[in-house]
Design a protein around this motif. Structure first.
Motif, PDB file in Angstrom:
ATOM      1  N   SER A  48       0.894   2.815   5.218  1.00  0.00           N
ATOM      2  CA  SER A  48       0.487   3.012   3.822  1.00  0.00           C
ATOM      3  C   SER A  48      -0.170   4.373   3.624  1.00  0.00           C
ATOM      4  CB  SER A  48      -0.469   1.898   3.387  1.00  0.00           C
ATOM      5  OG  SER A  48       0.205   0.653   3.346  1.00  0.00           O
ATOM      6  N   ILE A  51       2.665   6.859   3.391  1.00  0.00           N
ATOM      7  CA  ILE A  51       3.368   6.757   2.106  1.00  0.00           C
ATOM      8  C   ILE A  51       2.525   7.366   0.988  1.00  0.00           C
ATOM      9  CG2 ILE A  51       4.151   5.108   0.355  1.00  0.00           C
ATOM     10  CD1 ILE A  51       5.093   3.348   2.689  1.00  0.00           C
ATOM     11  N   GLN A  88       3.024  -1.467  -2.912  1.00  0.00           N
ATOM     12  CA  GLN A  88       2.745  -2.835  -2.488  1.00  0.00           C
ATOM     13  C   GLN A  88       2.032  -3.609  -3.592  1.00  0.00           C
ATOM     14  OE1 GLN A  88       0.921  -3.983   1.272  1.00  0.00           O
ATOM     15  NE2 GLN A  88       1.613  -2.077   2.186  1.00  0.00           N
ATOM     16  N   ASP A 163       7.843   0.093  -0.563  1.00  0.00           N
ATOM     17  CA  ASP A 163       6.714  -0.334   0.268  1.00  0.00           C
ATOM     18  C   ASP A 163       6.518  -1.844   0.108  1.00  0.00           C
ATOM     19  OD1 ASP A 163       4.508  -0.422   1.886  1.00  0.00           O
ATOM     20  OD2 ASP A 163       3.190   0.713   0.555  1.00  0.00           O
ATOM     21  N   THR A 194       9.631  -0.005   4.008  1.00  0.00           N
ATOM     22  CA  THR A 194       8.655  -0.639   4.892  1.00  0.00           C
ATOM     23  C   THR A 194       8.650  -2.127   4.565  1.00  0.00           C
ATOM     24  OG1 THR A 194       6.621  -0.632   3.557  1.00  0.00           O
ATOM     25  CG2 THR A 194       7.228   1.422   4.635  1.00  0.00           C
TER      26      THR A 194
END
Length: 304
Positions: A48, A51, A88, A163, A194
Motif C-alpha cells: 500500500s 501504491i 482499498q 488495490d 494487488t
C-alpha cells in the motif's frame, strides 16, 4: 523527438520510512506496457505504501517512480492523469448520485460530455445501469466498490492499479470486473493487481512480484514462479485409528482429523518411498490425492 518509455511503470530504488519503521527498502522493478502484473505480499509488506507513492499520495524518501516516462514528483499532473487507481478503502461522496459522481470525476480530468458514452458503457459492464440515479449513500458495499472502479477508469487511463478490488465483494462483481479488465487489457491497458485472493493473481497475471518486509522477494513470470520449487503435495485419508509413522511427520504440511497432507521434495521424497514406509508401518490408507504447488504455496514459502 522524445522516445516513448518502454515501461508503463518504473520503480527505481524507492525507499520510505515511518519513524524507525522501514516500509520500503530501496525497491526496484519495472512493469512493461500492456502487462497484467501482480504485486503480492502479506499485510504490512509495503504494498500500500508503494501504491500510494505511485499515486502521489505519499512522498518517497529516496528513489523515483516514472509512469510512462513521467516522474510522479516533477511531473505530477501528467503522471497522475496516466493512472487510474482503485483504492482499498470505500471513499465516496454520499450526496451525489452514481452518474453524477462519475461525471464530476471525468471533469477533474478535463473530460466533458464526450466521456458520457464511456460512462454509460462502464455502468453497463459493471452492472450499475439500474443504479445510475441512486444516491451513493443508498448503495451496498459491493455496489460502492463498483462505482470506485468506474471512477478510476473514467478518464480511460493507460495504466490501472487495482488495490484489493474484490475484497469482500460478491461473485457477480468478481466475474463482471475480470471480464471488463480482460477486455481493457486486450486493448493495451496496463493492469497492476494487488490481491489476497491468490487464485485470481495466478489466473490473471503474466508476471508477479512478491514483496515482504519492504523488499522484493521474487519477480518472475507466473509459470516460472510456480515451477521454481520442486515439490508436490500428497494428501492421505487415514483409516480410522491409523497414525502417521514418526519418520514421515517432519513432512506434514497440514492436517485435520483423519487426513494429512505431506509436502514432498521431488528429488528427496519419491511418492513410492512414502508408500513403502506406510506399508512397513502397517498404516491403512482409505484415499490418496496428489497436487502440484499453486501460487499460495509459493507465496507462503517465500514470506513465512
Amino acid at each position: 523527438m522524445t522516445t516513448p518509455s518502454p515501461e508503463a511503470l518504473l520503480i527505481d530504488g524507492v525507499a520510505k520510512s515511518y519513524g524507525p519503521v522501514q516500509a520500503l527498502k530501496g525497491v526496484s522493478f519495472s512493469i512493461r506496457r500492456g502487462e497484467f502484473f501482480g504485486l503480492l505480499g502479506p499485510n504490512g509488506a509495503g504494498k500500500s505504501t508503494l501504491i500510494n507513492i505511485i499515486a502521489g499520495l505519499t512522498r518517497l524518501d529516496r528513489g523515483r517512480v516514472l509512469v510512462l516516462g513521467q516522474d510522479t514528483v516533477r511531473d505530477f499532473r501528467t503522471a497522475r492523469r496516466l493512472l487510474g487507481v482503485v483504492p482499498q478503502e470505500l471513499v465516496f461522496d454520499p450526496f451525489f448520485k452514481v452518474v453524477e459522481v462519475l461525471r464530476i470525476q471525468a471533469g477533474y480530468y478535463g473530460c466533458g460530455r464526450e466521456s458520457w458514452p464511456w460512462i454509460d458503457e462502464m455502468l453497463e459492464r459493471l452492472e450499475l445501469t439500474d443504479k445510475r440515479t441512486t444516491s451513493m449513500r443508498a448503495l451496498s458495499g459491493g455496489m460502492k466498490r463498483r462505482v470506485l472502479i468506474a471512477q478510476a477508469l473514467v478518464h480511460r487511463p493507460p495504466v490501472v492499479i487495482l488495490d484489493e478490488p474484490t475484497a469482500g465483494v460478491d461473485v457477480e462483481l468478481r466475474r463482471a470486473l475480470w471480464s471488463f479488465m480482460r477486455d481493457l487489457h486486450a486493448q493495451g491497458t496496463t493492469v497492476v493487481l494487488t490481491t489476497h485472493y491468490l487464485e485470481e493473481a495466478q489466473e490473471m497475471c503474466e508476471r508477479i512480484a512478491i514483496i515482504d518486509h519492504g523488499e522484493v522477494k521474487a519477480l518472475e513470470t507466473t509459470s516460472q514462479l510456480l515451477s521454481r520449487h520442486p515439490f508436490r503435495f500428497l494428501r492421505l485419508k487415514l483409516a480410522e485409528g491409523a497414525e502417521l509413522p514418526e519418520e514421515l511427520r517432519p513432512l506434514v504440511a497440514s492436517q485435520s482429523p483423519g487426513t494429512v497432507e505431506l509436502r514432498l521434495e521431488t528429488a528427496r521424497h519419491p511418492i513410492a518411498g512414502v508408500f513403502e514406509k506406510l506399508r512397513r508401518a502397517g498404516v491403512a490408507i482409505e484415499d490418496v490425492h496428489t497436487r502440484e504447488p499453486d501460487l499460495e504455496d509459493i507465496f507462503v514459502e517465500l514470506t513465512s
